[in-house]
Design an enzyme around this catalytic site. Structure first.
Site, mmCIF file in Angstrom:
data_model
loop_
_atom_site.group_PDB
_atom_site.id
_atom_site.type_symbol
_atom_site.label_atom_id
_atom_site.label_comp_id
_atom_site.label_asym_id
_atom_site.label_seq_id
_atom_site.Cartn_x
_atom_site.Cartn_y
_atom_site.Cartn_z
ATOM 1 N N HIS A 55 0.849 -1.203 0.000
ATOM 2 C CA HIS A 55 0.000 0.000 0.000
ATOM 3 C C HIS A 55 0.875 1.240 0.000
ATOM 4 O O HIS A 55 2.088 1.149 0.179
ATOM 5 C CB HIS A 55 -1.012 -0.006 1.142
ATOM 6 C CG HIS A 55 -0.424 0.108 2.523
ATOM 7 N ND1 HIS A 55 0.386 -0.857 3.079
ATOM 8 C CD2 HIS A 55 -0.542 1.085 3.467
ATOM 9 C CE1 HIS A 55 0.728 -0.476 4.302
ATOM 10 N NE2 HIS A 55 0.183 0.704 4.568
ATOM 11 N N HIS A 57 1.410 3.961 1.811
ATOM 12 C CA HIS A 57 1.945 4.763 2.919
ATOM 13 C C HIS A 57 3.481 4.855 2.860
ATOM 14 O O HIS A 57 4.161 3.871 2.541
ATOM 15 C CB HIS A 57 1.497 4.189 4.258
ATOM 16 C CG HIS A 57 0.055 4.475 4.555
ATOM 17 N ND1 HIS A 57 -0.695 3.730 5.439
ATOM 18 C CD2 HIS A 57 -0.773 5.445 4.075
ATOM 19 C CE1 HIS A 57 -1.925 4.225 5.490
ATOM 20 N NE2 HIS A 57 -1.999 5.266 4.663
ATOM 21 N N ASP A 59 5.827 4.864 4.968
ATOM 22 C CA ASP A 59 6.665 3.933 5.722
ATOM 23 C C ASP A 59 6.697 2.540 5.086
ATOM 24 O O ASP A 59 7.319 1.621 5.622
ATOM 25 C CB ASP A 59 6.239 3.870 7.203
ATOM 26 C CG ASP A 59 4.834 3.327 7.388
ATOM 27 O OD1 ASP A 59 3.943 3.655 6.583
ATOM 28 O OD2 ASP A 59 4.617 2.564 8.355
ATOM 29 N N HIS A 60 6.045 2.395 3.929
ATOM 30 C CA HIS A 60 6.098 1.129 3.187
ATOM 31 C C HIS A 60 6.728 1.283 1.798
ATOM 32 O O HIS A 60 7.178 0.303 1.229
ATOM 33 C CB HIS A 60 4.689 0.533 3.060
ATOM 34 C CG HIS A 60 4.142 0.083 4.383
ATOM 35 N ND1 HIS A 60 4.049 -1.234 4.751
ATOM 36 C CD2 HIS A 60 3.714 0.802 5.449
ATOM 37 C CE1 HIS A 60 3.577 -1.319 5.981
ATOM 38 N NE2 HIS A 60 3.365 -0.098 6.427
ATOM 39 N N HIS A 113 -7.633 -0.527 5.418
ATOM 40 C CA HIS A 113 -6.597 0.381 5.934
ATOM 41 C C HIS A 113 -6.392 1.502 4.906
ATOM 42 O O HIS A 113 -6.369 2.675 5.254
ATOM 43 C CB HIS A 113 -5.325 -0.414 6.174
ATOM 44 C CG HIS A 113 -4.148 0.387 6.639
ATOM 45 N ND1 HIS A 113 -4.108 1.006 7.857
ATOM 46 C CD2 HIS A 113 -2.966 0.676 6.031
ATOM 47 C CE1 HIS A 113 -2.944 1.638 7.988
ATOM 48 N NE2 HIS A 113 -2.236 1.460 6.894
ATOM 49 N N ASP A 130 -0.408 -3.583 6.332
ATOM 50 C CA ASP A 130 -1.030 -3.041 7.546
ATOM 51 C C ASP A 130 -2.503 -3.409 7.647
ATOM 52 O O ASP A 130 -3.300 -2.666 8.217
ATOM 53 C CB ASP A 130 -0.908 -1.506 7.565
ATOM 54 C CG ASP A 130 0.522 -1.041 7.803
ATOM 55 O OD1 ASP A 130 1.406 -1.893 8.043
ATOM 56 O OD2 ASP A 130 0.753 0.185 7.751
ATOM 57 N N HIS A 168 4.327 -4.401 10.808
ATOM 58 C CA HIS A 168 4.820 -3.728 12.019
ATOM 59 C C HIS A 168 4.944 -4.702 13.191
ATOM 60 O O HIS A 168 4.219 -5.688 13.270
ATOM 61 C CB HIS A 168 3.860 -2.612 12.459
ATOM 62 C CG HIS A 168 3.825 -1.433 11.546
ATOM 63 N ND1 HIS A 168 4.628 -0.328 11.731
ATOM 64 C CD2 HIS A 168 3.073 -1.186 10.440
ATOM 65 C CE1 HIS A 168 4.365 0.564 10.777
ATOM 66 N NE2 HIS A 168 3.428 0.062 9.983
HETATM 67 ZN ZN LIG Z 1 -0.134 1.840 6.423
#
Ligand SMILES: [Zn+2]
Length: 256
Positions: A55, A57, A59-60, A113, A130, A168
């Site tokens: 996805h 985001h 942080d990915h 999400h 996530d 995570h």
């Molecule tokens: Zn995420």
């Protein structure tokens, strides 16, 4: 070496960049930053073969561009322009062979999400970003409780021994909440003790398994009497359907 292994590279405070590797090559899932990947590839003398994104985001996907600048590899990801580096956009049910590795992957669309979140399943592994966490689920940034319920239900139908690689390290805090949401589940204290021991030893609590999630994850267990009871108590009324139970415990968890 016929066999591959999966290594957890740490990023930021609690992200994992899951790295599928053999003696010569590696595929990384959700490289939120490039440096941990670059360091690992150099140390282990591995060639990057592909990037997978679940996805959009940061942080990915934040490490995509810097990795591609060094090694121009295919990037498999969702139909979402918010990840411009994706070169092979995948829809639900699409299969592909992991470059270099003899592993067939299937794409599952699991929105909630985010609206375009996907998972990769194959070779006995699930990379679910996530959406599904050990004993928890992602926040509903772009989706509804119904979508999360549908997505988790799909994942829970995978074979029990599927290894679940989440984005995570949230397991211990999720388990604290799970104990509040399903106080009569006697597997939770046992799992918490095992996971605490792993953390104390500096190890990831992941991967989980589908069997473990079906036994301990309150967001998967929204049909279990104990979860329905505590969600209803918090709502102040009897919640009669799984989507309402999920909505209630998701809100509860946000404040937990
Ligand atoms: Zn995420």
């Amino acid at each position: 070496m016929a066999a591959h292994e999966v290594v957890a590279l740490r990023a930021f405070s609690d992200n994992y960049i899951w790295t599928i590797r053999d003696r010569s090559h590696a595929v990384v899932v959700d490289p939120g930053e490039a440096q941990p990947v670059i360091d690992y590839l150099e140390r282990e003398k591995l060639t990057l073969a592909a990037i997978l994104n679940t996805h959009h985001h940061a942080d990915h996907v934040g490490g995509n561009a810097a990795l591609l600048a060094r090694c121009p590899v295919p990037v498999f990801g969702p139909h979402d322009e918010r990840i411009p580096e994706v070169s092979i956009r995948l829809a639900d049910g699409q299969h592909f062979r992991l470059p270099h590795f003899d592993i067939e992957m299937e794409t599952l669309e699991i929105p909630a999400h985010t609206r375009s979140h996907i998972a990769f399943v194959g070779g006995g592994m699930l990379f679910c970003g996530d959406t599904l966490f050990a004993a928890g689920c992602g926040r509903l940034f772009e989706g509804t409780p119904r979508q999360m319920h549908d997505s988790l239900t799909r994942l829970a139908r995978l074979p029990d021994d599927t290894l679940v690689y989440c984005g995570h390290e949230y397991t211990l805090s999720n388990l604290k909440f799970a104990r509040a949401a399903e106080p009569d589940n006697d597997q939770l204290p046992l799992l918490e003790a095992r996971m605490q021991a792993l953390r104390d030893a500096g190890k990831p609590t992941l991967p989980s398994t589908i069997a473990q999630e079906k036994a301990t994850n309150p967001f998967v267990r929204v049909g279990a009497p104990g979860v329905i009871r505590s969600a209803s108590a918090r709502a102040g009324k009897t919640l009669g359907d799984p989507v309402s139970v999920l909505a209630e415990i998701r809100n509860w968890k946000n404040e937990f």
